[in-house]
Design an enzyme around this catalytic site. Structure first.
Site, mmCIF file in Angstrom:
data_model
loop_
_atom_site.group_PDB
_atom_site.id
_atom_site.type_symbol
_atom_site.label_atom_id
_atom_site.label_comp_id
_atom_site.label_asym_id
_atom_site.label_seq_id
_atom_site.Cartn_x
_atom_site.Cartn_y
_atom_site.Cartn_z
ATOM 1 N N TYR A 200 35.023 32.082 42.409
ATOM 2 C CA TYR A 200 35.941 32.544 43.442
ATOM 3 C C TYR A 200 36.958 31.451 43.769
ATOM 4 O O TYR A 200 38.031 31.404 43.193
ATOM 5 C CB TYR A 200 35.186 33.004 44.698
ATOM 6 C CG TYR A 200 34.410 34.277 44.447
ATOM 7 C CD1 TYR A 200 35.046 35.513 44.477
ATOM 8 C CD2 TYR A 200 33.057 34.247 44.152
ATOM 9 C CE1 TYR A 200 34.351 36.690 44.214
ATOM 10 C CE2 TYR A 200 32.357 35.415 43.887
ATOM 11 C CZ TYR A 200 33.005 36.631 43.920
ATOM 12 O OH TYR A 200 32.322 37.781 43.659
ATOM 13 N N CYS A 201 36.628 30.572 44.683
ATOM 14 C CA CYS A 201 37.601 29.596 45.169
ATOM 15 C C CYS A 201 37.973 28.552 44.126
ATOM 16 O O CYS A 201 39.143 28.173 44.013
ATOM 17 C CB CYS A 201 37.078 28.948 46.446
ATOM 18 S SG CYS A 201 36.807 30.189 47.742
ATOM 19 N N VAL A 202 37.011 28.066 43.359
ATOM 20 C CA VAL A 202 37.331 27.093 42.310
ATOM 21 C C VAL A 202 38.239 27.758 41.278
ATOM 22 O O VAL A 202 39.289 27.216 40.909
ATOM 23 C CB VAL A 202 36.053 26.517 41.663
ATOM 24 C CG1 VAL A 202 36.385 25.699 40.428
ATOM 25 C CG2 VAL A 202 35.284 25.672 42.684
ATOM 26 N N THR B 207 41.840 28.478 42.684
ATOM 27 C CA THR B 207 42.603 27.255 42.909
ATOM 28 C C THR B 207 43.010 26.609 41.593
ATOM 29 O O THR B 207 44.153 26.157 41.435
ATOM 30 C CB THR B 207 41.794 26.280 43.786
ATOM 31 O OG1 THR B 207 41.501 26.925 45.040
ATOM 32 C CG2 THR B 207 42.551 24.993 44.037
ATOM 33 N N LYS C 233 41.738 26.275 54.639
ATOM 34 C CA LYS C 233 42.281 27.452 53.964
ATOM 35 C C LYS C 233 41.632 28.732 54.492
ATOM 36 O O LYS C 233 40.533 28.700 55.040
ATOM 37 C CB LYS C 233 42.103 27.336 52.446
ATOM 38 C CG LYS C 233 40.663 27.447 51.964
ATOM 39 C CD LYS C 233 40.607 27.427 50.439
ATOM 40 C CE LYS C 233 39.217 27.545 49.912
ATOM 41 N NZ LYS C 233 38.519 28.791 50.211
#
Length: 177
Positions: free
Chosen positions: A116-118, A121, A86
């Site tokens: 952020y990413c967790v 998503t 990603k």
């Protein structure tokens, strides 16, 4: 419905920081995350559940630039496990992740960083109608803005629970083939 383990950005640059990422040694949860992710992988594999490893691809001067040691996944995928590369915080953005996980499936999530990413998503997975289980202790955050990583993790858990994710404990029976 089948269950998928989704491990987000558990890469060497995040878990073995020793000089690779300025300030990364502030992630006190690295040892815990390695242990929990290993346990989750063992359980998912034993149950025959799907496993998807998400890998962030940084820019040329980032420690997770493709092909560098920091870009490598900490847990080595085995045959049949997918790897999604990603370029955005949300692992669904610009990737084939939704094609790998059947609509309405249960997704068990762990990874970095929580805020952020967790977060991005999980929110997108909920928007797409997945049954999301955020595994306590399987995600982590950096200390920031005068808050400890642990405090940030708890705040994110509460935010994601309020959005519809279920918080589950490591001992919970979450994997089905």
């Amino acid at each position: 419905m089948a269950t998928t383990l989704l491990l987000i950005d558990l890469q060497r640059n995040m878990l073995e920081p020793r000089g690779q990422v300025p300030g990364a040694d502030q992630v006190p949860c690295a040892t815990r995350l390695i242990e929990v992710a290993t346990t989750l992988l063992e359980r998912a594999r034993a149950a025959g559940a799907s496993v998807v490893h998400v890998r962030n691809n940084g820019d040329e001067d980032d420690p997770d630039f493709p092909g560098t040691p920091g870009w490598e996944l900490y847990q080595v995928p085995i045959e049949g496990e997918a790897i999604i590369d990603k370029f955005e915080m949300d692992a669904f953005a610009g990737t084939a992740l939704a094609e790998l996980i059947p609509a309405g499936s249960t997704i068990v999530v762990g990874g970095l960083p929580s805020d952020y990413c967790v977060r991005a998503t999980v929110l997108e997975a909920l928007r797409q109608g997945y049954d999301v289980r955020l595994m306590r202790g399987a995600h982590g955050a950096y200390d920031a803005d005068g808050k400890s990583g642990e405090t940030i993790e708890k705040e994110i858990e509460e935010e994601l629970r309020a959005a519809g994710a279920r918080l589950v404990e490591l001992r919970s029976p979450v994997f089905q083939a």
